[in-house]
Motif scaffolding. Structure first.
Motif, PDB file in Angstrom:
ATOM      1  N   PRO A  22      31.741  -1.177   3.579  1.00  0.00           N
ATOM      2  CA  PRO A  22      32.609  -1.099   4.756  1.00  0.00           C
ATOM      3  C   PRO A  22      34.081  -1.194   4.373  1.00  0.00           C
ATOM      4  O   PRO A  22      34.442  -1.876   3.410  1.00  0.00           O
ATOM      5  CB  PRO A  22      32.173  -2.316   5.583  1.00  0.00           C
ATOM      6  N   VAL A  23      34.923  -0.495   5.119  1.00  0.00           N
ATOM      7  CA  VAL A  23      36.369  -0.543   4.930  1.00  0.00           C
ATOM      8  C   VAL A  23      36.975  -1.072   6.224  1.00  0.00           C
ATOM      9  O   VAL A  23      36.710  -0.534   7.304  1.00  0.00           O
ATOM     10  CB  VAL A  23      36.940   0.853   4.599  1.00  0.00           C
ATOM     11  N   TYR A  24      37.774  -2.124   6.111  1.00  0.00           N
ATOM     12  CA  TYR A  24      38.380  -2.766   7.272  1.00  0.00           C
ATOM     13  C   TYR A  24      39.882  -2.547   7.268  1.00  0.00           C
ATOM     14  O   TYR A  24      40.510  -2.472   6.223  1.00  0.00           O
ATOM     15  CB  TYR A  24      38.109  -4.277   7.255  1.00  0.00           C
ATOM     16  N   LYS A  25      40.449  -2.428   8.453  1.00  0.00           N
ATOM     17  CA  LYS A  25      41.897  -2.340   8.613  1.00  0.00           C
ATOM     18  C   LYS A  25      42.261  -3.169   9.833  1.00  0.00           C
ATOM     19  O   LYS A  25      41.734  -2.920  10.919  1.00  0.00           O
ATOM     20  CB  LYS A  25      42.345  -0.899   8.788  1.00  0.00           C
ATOM     21  N   GLY A  26      43.117  -4.138   9.634  1.00  0.00           N
ATOM     22  CA  GLY A  26      43.496  -5.012  10.735  1.00  0.00           C
ATOM     23  C   GLY A  26      42.328  -5.815  11.284  1.00  0.00           C
ATOM     24  O   GLY A  26      42.287  -6.119  12.473  1.00  0.00           O
ATOM     25  N   GLY A  27      41.368  -6.140  10.436  1.00  0.00           N
ATOM     26  CA  GLY A  27      40.209  -6.914  10.862  1.00  0.00           C
ATOM     27  C   GLY A  27      39.134  -6.110  11.552  1.00  0.00           C
ATOM     28  O   GLY A  27      38.121  -6.657  11.976  1.00  0.00           O
ATOM     29  N   LYS A  28      39.307  -4.792  11.662  1.00  0.00           N
ATOM     30  CA  LYS A  28      38.318  -3.943  12.326  1.00  0.00           C
ATOM     31  C   LYS A  28      37.705  -2.961  11.334  1.00  0.00           C
ATOM     32  O   LYS A  28      38.390  -2.413  10.480  1.00  0.00           O
ATOM     33  CB  LYS A  28      38.962  -3.158  13.471  1.00  0.00           C
ATOM     34  N   LEU A  29      36.419  -2.758  11.478  1.00  0.00           N
ATOM     35  CA  LEU A  29      35.703  -1.801  10.641  1.00  0.00           C
ATOM     36  C   LEU A  29      36.151  -0.392  11.019  1.00  0.00           C
ATOM     37  O   LEU A  29      36.060   0.004  12.181  1.00  0.00           O
ATOM     38  CB  LEU A  29      34.193  -1.940  10.846  1.00  0.00           C
ATOM     39  N   ILE A  30      36.664   0.355  10.042  1.00  0.00           N
ATOM     40  CA  ILE A  30      37.100   1.718  10.350  1.00  0.00           C
ATOM     41  C   ILE A  30      36.165   2.781   9.774  1.00  0.00           C
ATOM     42  O   ILE A  30      36.091   3.876  10.309  1.00  0.00           O
ATOM     43  CB  ILE A  30      38.549   1.975   9.884  1.00  0.00           C
ATOM     44  N   CYS A  31      35.463   2.471   8.683  1.00  0.00           N
ATOM     45  CA  CYS A  31      34.528   3.447   8.116  1.00  0.00           C
ATOM     46  C   CYS A  31      33.740   2.801   6.976  1.00  0.00           C
ATOM     47  O   CYS A  31      33.943   1.645   6.638  1.00  0.00           O
ATOM     48  CB  CYS A  31      35.263   4.681   7.602  1.00  0.00           C
ATOM     49  N   HIS A  32      32.854   3.583   6.402  1.00  0.00           N
ATOM     50  CA  HIS A  32      32.135   3.216   5.182  1.00  0.00           C
ATOM     51  C   HIS A  32      32.471   4.275   4.137  1.00  0.00           C
ATOM     52  O   HIS A  32      32.474   5.463   4.445  1.00  0.00           O
ATOM     53  CB  HIS A  32      30.624   3.182   5.419  1.00  0.00           C
ATOM     54  N   LYS A  33      32.769   3.842   2.926  1.00  0.00           N
ATOM     55  CA  LYS A  33      33.086   4.761   1.839  1.00  0.00           C
ATOM     56  C   LYS A  33      32.251   4.427   0.618  1.00  0.00           C
ATOM     57  O   LYS A  33      31.759   3.317   0.467  1.00  0.00           O
ATOM     58  CB  LYS A  33      34.573   4.677   1.468  1.00  0.00           C
ATOM     59  N   PRO A  45      41.500  -7.999 -11.223  1.00  0.00           N
ATOM     60  CA  PRO A  45      41.120  -8.684  -9.981  1.00  0.00           C
ATOM     61  C   PRO A  45      41.986  -9.919  -9.756  1.00  0.00           C
ATOM     62  O   PRO A  45      42.350 -10.608 -10.700  1.00  0.00           O
ATOM     63  CB  PRO A  45      39.664  -9.057 -10.213  1.00  0.00           C
ATOM     64  N   ASP A  46      42.327 -10.175  -8.494  1.00  0.00           N
ATOM     65  CA  ASP A  46      43.153 -11.333  -8.156  1.00  0.00           C
ATOM     66  C   ASP A  46      42.341 -12.613  -8.059  1.00  0.00           C
ATOM     67  O   ASP A  46      42.867 -13.697  -8.249  1.00  0.00           O
ATOM     68  CB  ASP A  46      43.871 -11.097  -6.824  1.00  0.00           C
ATOM     69  N   ALA A  47      41.080 -12.497  -7.719  1.00  0.00           N
ATOM     70  CA  ALA A  47      40.251 -13.682  -7.507  1.00  0.00           C
ATOM     71  C   ALA A  47      39.274 -13.855  -8.664  1.00  0.00           C
ATOM     72  O   ALA A  47      38.783 -12.879  -9.229  1.00  0.00           O
ATOM     73  CB  ALA A  47      39.473 -13.540  -6.205  1.00  0.00           C
ATOM     74  N   PRO A  48      38.985 -15.113  -9.030  1.00  0.00           N
ATOM     75  CA  PRO A  48      37.979 -15.326 -10.072  1.00  0.00           C
ATOM     76  C   PRO A  48      36.586 -14.997  -9.542  1.00  0.00           C
ATOM     77  O   PRO A  48      36.343 -15.030  -8.336  1.00  0.00           O
ATOM     78  CB  PRO A  48      38.109 -16.817 -10.381  1.00  0.00           C
ATOM     79  N   ASP A  49      35.689 -14.663 -10.435  1.00  0.00           N
ATOM     80  CA  ASP A  49      34.301 -14.352 -10.085  1.00  0.00           C
ATOM     81  C   ASP A  49      34.181 -13.275  -9.020  1.00  0.00           C
ATOM     82  O   ASP A  49      33.444 -13.416  -8.046  1.00  0.00           O
ATOM     83  CB  ASP A  49      33.557 -15.617  -9.620  1.00  0.00           C
ATOM     84  N   CYS A  50      34.930 -12.192  -9.183  1.00  0.00           N
ATOM     85  CA  CYS A  50      34.805 -11.082  -8.235  1.00  0.00           C
ATOM     86  C   CYS A  50      34.492  -9.805  -9.011  1.00  0.00           C
ATOM     87  O   CYS A  50      34.742  -9.706 -10.202  1.00  0.00           O
ATOM     88  CB  CYS A  50      36.060 -10.920  -7.393  1.00  0.00           C
ATOM     89  N   LEU A  51      33.926  -8.860  -8.329  1.00  0.00           N
ATOM     90  CA  LEU A  51      33.613  -7.568  -8.914  1.00  0.00           C
ATOM     91  C   LEU A  51      34.373  -6.503  -8.142  1.00  0.00           C
ATOM     92  O   LEU A  51      34.001  -6.168  -7.024  1.00  0.00           O
ATOM     93  CB  LEU A  51      32.106  -7.290  -8.853  1.00  0.00           C
ATOM     94  N   PRO A  52      35.452  -5.981  -8.700  1.00  0.00           N
ATOM     95  CA  PRO A  52      36.196  -4.937  -8.004  1.00  0.00           C
ATOM     96  C   PRO A  52      35.376  -3.657  -7.947  1.00  0.00           C
ATOM     97  O   PRO A  52      34.805  -3.232  -8.946  1.00  0.00           O
ATOM     98  CB  PRO A  52      37.444  -4.734  -8.854  1.00  0.00           C
ATOM     99  N   MET A  53      35.304  -3.070  -6.787  1.00  0.00           N
ATOM    100  CA  MET A  53      34.604  -1.803  -6.603  1.00  0.00           C
ATOM    101  C   MET A  53      35.652  -0.724  -6.354  1.00  0.00           C
ATOM    102  O   MET A  53      36.514  -0.870  -5.494  1.00  0.00           O
ATOM    103  CB  MET A  53      33.635  -1.889  -5.426  1.00  0.00           C
TER     104      MET A  53
END
Length: 105
Positions: A22-33, A45-53
Motif C-alpha cells: 500500500p502507498v499512503y499520502k496524508g494518512g490515506k491509502l491512495i494505491c497499491h504498487k 534506511p533511517d530506522a534500525p531493523d527495517c527492510l527498504p522496499m
C-alpha cells in the motif's frame, strides 16, 4: 546516472520476489504498487531493523555505482539500437549475424 538507471532495469532489484504494497499520502491509502528489495541494499534506511522496499522506478541516488544493468534490460537496449523497421524482432542471418529481408510465407 542516466534516466534508465532505475530499479526495474537493475540486476539487483529482486524481481522474483515482488510484493504489492500500500502507498499512503496524508494518512490515506491512495494505491497499491509493486515493490521489491534491493539485493545489495543500495539504500540508506533511517530506522534500525527495517527492510527498504524499492519501487520499479526507484533510483539508488546515494549509490550510483551500485546500479548493474539486468540481462533483460541489456537485451531490450540492444534490440532498440539495432532494430530495422518492417522486420520481426531479432530476425538475424546466422551466416553473418546481420539483418536480412523478411520473407512472407
Amino acid at each position: 546516472m542516466n534516466e534508465n538507471a532505475i530499479c526495474l532495469n537493475c540486476a539487483h532489484w529482486d524481481l522474483a520476489n515482488t510484493f504489492m504494497l500500500p502507498v499512503y499520502k496524508g494518512g490515506k491509502l491512495i494505491c497499491h504498487k509493486e515493490y521489491a528489495a534491493c539485493k545489495v541494499n543500495a539504500v540508506t534506511p533511517d530506522a534500525p531493523d527495517c527492510l527498504p522496499m524499492m519501487g520499479m522506478d526507484g533510483k539508488c541516488e546515494c549509490y550510483d555505482d551500485a546500479f548493474s544493468p539486468a540481462a533483460d534490460y541489456l537485451a531490450f537496449r540492444h534490440e532498440a539500437e539495432t532494430q530495422n523497421d518492417g522486420l520481426p524482432v531479432m530476425q538475424d542471418d546466422p551466416a553473418n549475424y546481420g539483418r536480412r529481408p523478411h520473407v512472407a510465407a
